[in-house]
Motif scaffolding. Structure first.
Motif, PDB file in Angstrom:
ATOM      1  N   GLU A  90     -11.319  35.348  20.668  1.00  0.00           N
ATOM      2  CA  GLU A  90     -12.316  34.274  20.592  1.00  0.00           C
ATOM      3  C   GLU A  90     -12.552  33.619  21.949  1.00  0.00           C
ATOM      4  O   GLU A  90     -13.662  33.169  22.242  1.00  0.00           O
ATOM      5  N   SER A  91     -11.506  33.587  22.761  1.00  0.00           N
ATOM      6  CA  SER A  91     -11.655  32.955  24.077  1.00  0.00           C
ATOM      7  C   SER A  91     -12.695  33.690  24.925  1.00  0.00           C
ATOM      8  O   SER A  91     -13.398  33.083  25.734  1.00  0.00           O
ATOM      9  N   ASP A  92     -12.811  35.012  24.753  1.00  0.00           N
ATOM     10  CA  ASP A  92     -13.826  35.775  25.492  1.00  0.00           C
ATOM     11  C   ASP A  92     -15.233  35.328  25.076  1.00  0.00           C
ATOM     12  O   ASP A  92     -16.139  35.192  25.902  1.00  0.00           O
ATOM     13  N   LEU A  93     -15.393  35.125  23.783  1.00  0.00           N
ATOM     14  CA  LEU A  93     -16.709  34.728  23.258  1.00  0.00           C
ATOM     15  C   LEU A  93     -17.085  33.346  23.789  1.00  0.00           C
ATOM     16  O   LEU A  93     -18.229  33.104  24.196  1.00  0.00           O
ATOM     17  N   LEU A  94     -16.109  32.458  23.776  1.00  0.00           N
ATOM     18  CA  LEU A  94     -16.374  31.105  24.269  1.00  0.00           C
ATOM     19  C   LEU A  94     -16.730  31.130  25.755  1.00  0.00           C
ATOM     20  O   LEU A  94     -17.657  30.452  26.199  1.00  0.00           O
ATOM     21  N   GLU A  95     -16.005  31.932  26.521  1.00  0.00           N
ATOM     22  CA  GLU A  95     -16.263  32.027  27.956  1.00  0.00           C
ATOM     23  C   GLU A  95     -17.699  32.512  28.205  1.00  0.00           C
ATOM     24  O   GLU A  95     -18.412  31.993  29.071  1.00  0.00           O
ATOM     25  N   LEU A  96     -18.135  33.502  27.456  1.00  0.00           N
ATOM     26  CA  LEU A  96     -19.501  34.008  27.611  1.00  0.00           C
ATOM     27  C   LEU A  96     -20.526  32.920  27.303  1.00  0.00           C
ATOM     28  O   LEU A  96     -21.520  32.765  28.012  1.00  0.00           O
ATOM     29  N   CYS A  97     -20.260  32.175  26.244  1.00  0.00           N
ATOM     30  CA  CYS A  97     -21.214  31.124  25.864  1.00  0.00           C
ATOM     31  C   CYS A  97     -21.271  30.031  26.930  1.00  0.00           C
ATOM     32  O   CYS A  97     -22.362  29.565  27.295  1.00  0.00           O
ATOM     33  N   VAL A  98     -20.124  29.607  27.406  1.00  0.00           N
ATOM     34  CA  VAL A  98     -20.079  28.511  28.374  1.00  0.00           C
ATOM     35  C   VAL A  98     -20.770  28.903  29.682  1.00  0.00           C
ATOM     36  O   VAL A  98     -21.462  28.100  30.304  1.00  0.00           O
ATOM     37  N   THR A  99     -20.602  30.167  30.084  1.00  0.00           N
ATOM     38  CA  THR A  99     -21.142  30.571  31.382  1.00  0.00           C
ATOM     39  C   THR A  99     -22.596  31.043  31.313  1.00  0.00           C
ATOM     40  O   THR A  99     -23.298  30.997  32.316  1.00  0.00           O
ATOM     41  N   ARG A 100     -23.049  31.479  30.149  1.00  0.00           N
ATOM     42  CA  ARG A 100     -24.384  32.108  30.112  1.00  0.00           C
ATOM     43  C   ARG A 100     -25.410  31.400  29.232  1.00  0.00           C
ATOM     44  O   ARG A 100     -26.592  31.716  29.300  1.00  0.00           O
ATOM     45  N   LEU A 101     -24.941  30.500  28.380  1.00  0.00           N
ATOM     46  CA  LEU A 101     -25.872  29.836  27.474  1.00  0.00           C
ATOM     47  C   LEU A 101     -25.840  28.325  27.683  1.00  0.00           C
ATOM     48  O   LEU A 101     -24.773  27.758  27.941  1.00  0.00           O
ATOM     49  N   GLN A 123     -15.124  15.231  17.690  1.00  0.00           N
ATOM     50  CA  GLN A 123     -16.557  15.032  17.949  1.00  0.00           C
ATOM     51  C   GLN A 123     -17.237  16.304  18.442  1.00  0.00           C
ATOM     52  O   GLN A 123     -18.450  16.311  18.657  1.00  0.00           O
ATOM     53  N   LEU A 124     -16.451  17.353  18.673  1.00  0.00           N
ATOM     54  CA  LEU A 124     -17.036  18.598  19.188  1.00  0.00           C
ATOM     55  C   LEU A 124     -17.417  19.533  18.041  1.00  0.00           C
ATOM     56  O   LEU A 124     -16.702  19.629  17.044  1.00  0.00           O
ATOM     57  N   ASP A 125     -18.516  20.236  18.204  1.00  0.00           N
ATOM     58  CA  ASP A 125     -18.905  21.220  17.199  1.00  0.00           C
ATOM     59  C   ASP A 125     -17.874  22.344  17.134  1.00  0.00           C
ATOM     60  O   ASP A 125     -17.625  22.906  16.087  1.00  0.00           O
ATOM     61  N   TYR A 126     -17.340  22.687  18.290  1.00  0.00           N
ATOM     62  CA  TYR A 126     -16.362  23.765  18.361  1.00  0.00           C
ATOM     63  C   TYR A 126     -15.115  23.194  19.058  1.00  0.00           C
ATOM     64  O   TYR A 126     -14.986  23.264  20.290  1.00  0.00           O
ATOM     65  N   PRO A 127     -14.202  22.611  18.285  1.00  0.00           N
ATOM     66  CA  PRO A 127     -13.061  21.893  18.873  1.00  0.00           C
ATOM     67  C   PRO A 127     -12.215  22.687  19.872  1.00  0.00           C
ATOM     68  O   PRO A 127     -11.753  22.113  20.865  1.00  0.00           O
ATOM     69  N   PRO A 128     -11.987  24.007  19.662  1.00  0.00           N
ATOM     70  CA  PRO A 128     -11.154  24.737  20.624  1.00  0.00           C
ATOM     71  C   PRO A 128     -11.719  24.725  22.053  1.00  0.00           C
ATOM     72  O   PRO A 128     -11.000  25.050  22.993  1.00  0.00           O
ATOM     73  N   LEU A 129     -12.986  24.367  22.197  1.00  0.00           N
ATOM     74  CA  LEU A 129     -13.551  24.277  23.547  1.00  0.00           C
ATOM     75  C   LEU A 129     -12.705  23.363  24.424  1.00  0.00           C
ATOM     76  O   LEU A 129     -12.511  23.624  25.611  1.00  0.00           O
ATOM     77  N   LEU A 130     -12.173  22.299  23.837  1.00  0.00           N
ATOM     78  CA  LEU A 130     -11.433  21.322  24.645  1.00  0.00           C
ATOM     79  C   LEU A 130     -10.140  21.907  25.199  1.00  0.00           C
ATOM     80  O   LEU A 130      -9.662  21.469  26.239  1.00  0.00           O
ATOM     81  N   ASP A 131      -9.599  22.922  24.532  1.00  0.00           N
ATOM     82  CA  ASP A 131      -8.340  23.503  24.993  1.00  0.00           C
ATOM     83  C   ASP A 131      -8.482  24.188  26.351  1.00  0.00           C
ATOM     84  O   ASP A 131      -7.499  24.402  27.046  1.00  0.00           O
TER      85      ASP A 131
END
Lengths: 500, 90
Positions: A447-458, B25-33
């Motif tokens: 899941e961390s890969d997916l989040l990284e893609l979203c944060v950097t590209r979207l 307050q985050l839509d996707y809480p694990p983002l904060l980690d």
């Protein structure tokens, strides 16, 4: 032409009246005419007729001056959401090939790092430009005056080309629906890069005062409503929900406010009731679509439609003056009252087409009619009701999010075999994306890969609220992805957690 | 500003609470980690709507309205902790 005529007429009639206001300054009609003329002269000297001028700025009065200046100079304003990531902005620049960028300090810092070769003019310097006028005849009623950005089912951004004739029709149509004039103070709580900027231009046509927030926060909006004695406001339901949650509301009074227009997403009935009570103002639903040139249908405060013809449908009222609307079956024939079909609209206010993309234009425009891709029906009295979106658009807090764009991004992870993004209900935002991801091999899911893609590209508002690993995608026997099944799963998952 | 050298233990507790408050307050809480205490929240992927909800969450936690200065200062987990720590007298 239209916008220049509005400016001239109001400068003559109300030279000292306030046309624009933000937290930095207010601009009289006289000053607005002077500053827009100077900008038009500057643009004419630097950009060829029909050239594109990117607007990369947060909200400020100079953003509206930029739209007006581009129109007067016969060049095309192309506003960009400052929240977009570098790859997203790069795609837009590649498509539009702008000759100049009007940018605020934050925008200029980005451009310096990401596109150092672009010519830039500081948008906050507009008031200091030397006096000037655009060459006579530079602006044309039917030439593109702005290219508004929208995403698409392909996941690539598209430009929506609008002309001054469309803006003119929209303004005259709107003024037939809403009573406003020189004494009306209008607050546009929405971002000015958005298609809803047409509403601000409508109020300028009425010689009203147009106010804007640098960025929406409940406090900034409530303070503006009070201090600027706002009479009409445009907001999206999420903004209203956040204001109702704010402690500032408990002590605030808005004696002048009498109309809140809302659009971009369905307004839940309980939220509408709470808003009417808290603000002591009427509510008006405005159904607009960027491709439709802005506001298209309206449910006025005095309209009294009967109950929804189908469960969950939201009434969007009647076509505004100059707009025709029809509901069609898949075979193109007219649907009966209460029968769900696709909502089509027609009128001179529609877009000219997608920027340099005739194929995409042909997909949604036919014989002067625009397919909104919304599913709905008309009731027995003629009121139009929206039931759902056909193209899976996700309306998150008033911003359009297209599943295909997120899916394309997530597929960049090498271990992703398939991905599908669908909307789920969100208490605050109306809808939020949920991503179902099929890994190529069991155990490969990260899941961390997916989040990284979203944060950097979207842009951050496009980030899914939840990622769900699946062992298979639900498909029909013909192999078609069953998004409706995933939507049910997404609703179930969100219901199990805390909806935000 | 809170002098962090003297608040390490106390802020250690507060930081956990603050992170929980923000996550809600985050839509996707694990983002904060993946966001450090001193990193800018918006630059790290928190969107403007979520920032509004964080501010509203802080107001509900403190049972008072935040000042404009406090709202402006709330750009990182640590900055939010400092606003909350100041309120509680840390």
């Amino acid at each position: 032409m239209w916008l220049a005529d509005v400016l001239l007429r109001n400068r003559i009639r109300y030279p000292d009246g306030v046309a624009l206001r933000d937290i930095r300054r207010e601009v009289t009609w006289s000053a607005l005419h002077r500053e827009v003329s100077a900008l038009a002269a500057e643009l004419s000297s630097r950009v060829s007729p029909g050239g594109r001028v990117l607007l990369l700025s947060g909200n400020r009065v100079e953003m509206l001056e930029a739209y007006l200046g581009c129109a007067a100079a016969g060049v095309i304003a192309a506003p960009v959401n400052p929240a977009l990531t570098a790859p997203e902005v790069a795609d837009i620049i590649a498509a539009l090939r702008p000759a100049l960028v009007l940018a605020d300090p934050a925008g200029r810092a980005r451009l310096l790092a990401e596109h150092p070769g672009l010519a830039v003019l500081a948008i906050e310097d507009i008031p200091a430009l030397p006096p000037g006028v655009a060459p006579p005849g530079a602006d044309q009623l039917t030439a593109p005056v702005a290219v508004m950005q929208t995403s698409a089912t392909t996941g690539r951004p598209k430009g929506v080309a609008v002309d001054q004739r469309g803006l003119q029709v929209k303004a005259l149509s709107f003024l037939g629906e809403v009573s406003c004039g020189p004494g009306t103070v209008f607050l546009d709580a929405c971002p000015l890069f958005h298609g809803s900027v047409v509403q601000a231009l409508n109020y300028l046509a009425a010689a009203s005062t147009v106010c804007m927030l640098d960025g929406f926060t409940p406090r900034a909006c409530l303070t503006a409503l009070r201090d600027w004695r706002v009479k009409h406001m445009l907001a999206v339901p999420s903004m209203i929900a956040l204001m109702l949650r704010s402690a500032d509301l408990k002590t605030a009074e808005f004696p002048e406010l009498d109309l809140i227009m809302h659009g971009a997403a369905p307004m839940p009935a309980d939220l509408a009731d709470a808003a009417r009570a808290a603000f002591s103002a009427d509510l008006m639903t405005v159904f607009g679509i960027t491709e439709g040139g802005g506001p298209t249908l309206a449910l006025r405060p005095g309209d009294r439609p009967a109950g929804p013809p189908v469960p969950g449908a939201a009434c969007v009222g009647l076509p505004m003056l100059g707009v025709s609307c029809r509901i069609t079956r898949d075979d193109g024939t007219a649907a009966d009252a209460g029968e769900i079909g696709e909502i089509w609209v027609a009128g001179d206010g529609l877009m000219q087409g997608y920027w340099q993309d005739p194929e995409a234009t042909a997909e949604v425009m036919r014989d002067g009619w625009l397919n909104t891709r919304d599913l709905g029906c008309a009731d027995a009295h003629g009121y139009v009701w929206v039931v759902d979106r056909r193209n899976d658009l996700i309306l998150r807090g008033g911003q359009n999010v297209y599943p295909a764009e997120i899916e394309e991004t997530l597929r960049q992870a090498p271990w992703v075999a398939d991905v599908a993004v669908v909307p789920a209900t969100s208490t605050t935002w109306g809808q939020t994306p949920v991503a179902f991801v099929l890994p190529a091999t069991p155990g490969a899911y990260a899941e961390s890969d997916l989040l990284e893609l979203c944060v950097t590209r979207l842009a951050s508002y496009k980030r899914p609220s939840r990622f769900v690993a699946v062992e298979r995608m639900p498909r029909s026997v013909a192999g078609k992805l069953l998004r409706s099944r995933l939507r049910e799963d997404a609703e179930l998952l969100m219901a199990q957690g805390e909806r935000r | 500003m809170v002098d962090l050298r003297h608040q390490r233990d106390y802020l250690g507790v507060v930081m956990d609470d603050v992170r929980e408050l923000i996550k809600k307050q985050l839509d996707y809480p694990p983002l904060l980690d993946r966001i450090g205490d001193n990193e800018d929240l918006m630059a790290s992927g928190v969107n403007s709507g979520e920032m509004i909800r964080i501010a509203l969450g802080c107001e509900e936690y403190l049972c008072r309205m935040l000042t404009d200065a406090e709202l402006t200062a709330m750009t990182s987990v640590r900055a939010i902790a400092e606003v909350l720590a100041v309120q509680t007298g840390a």
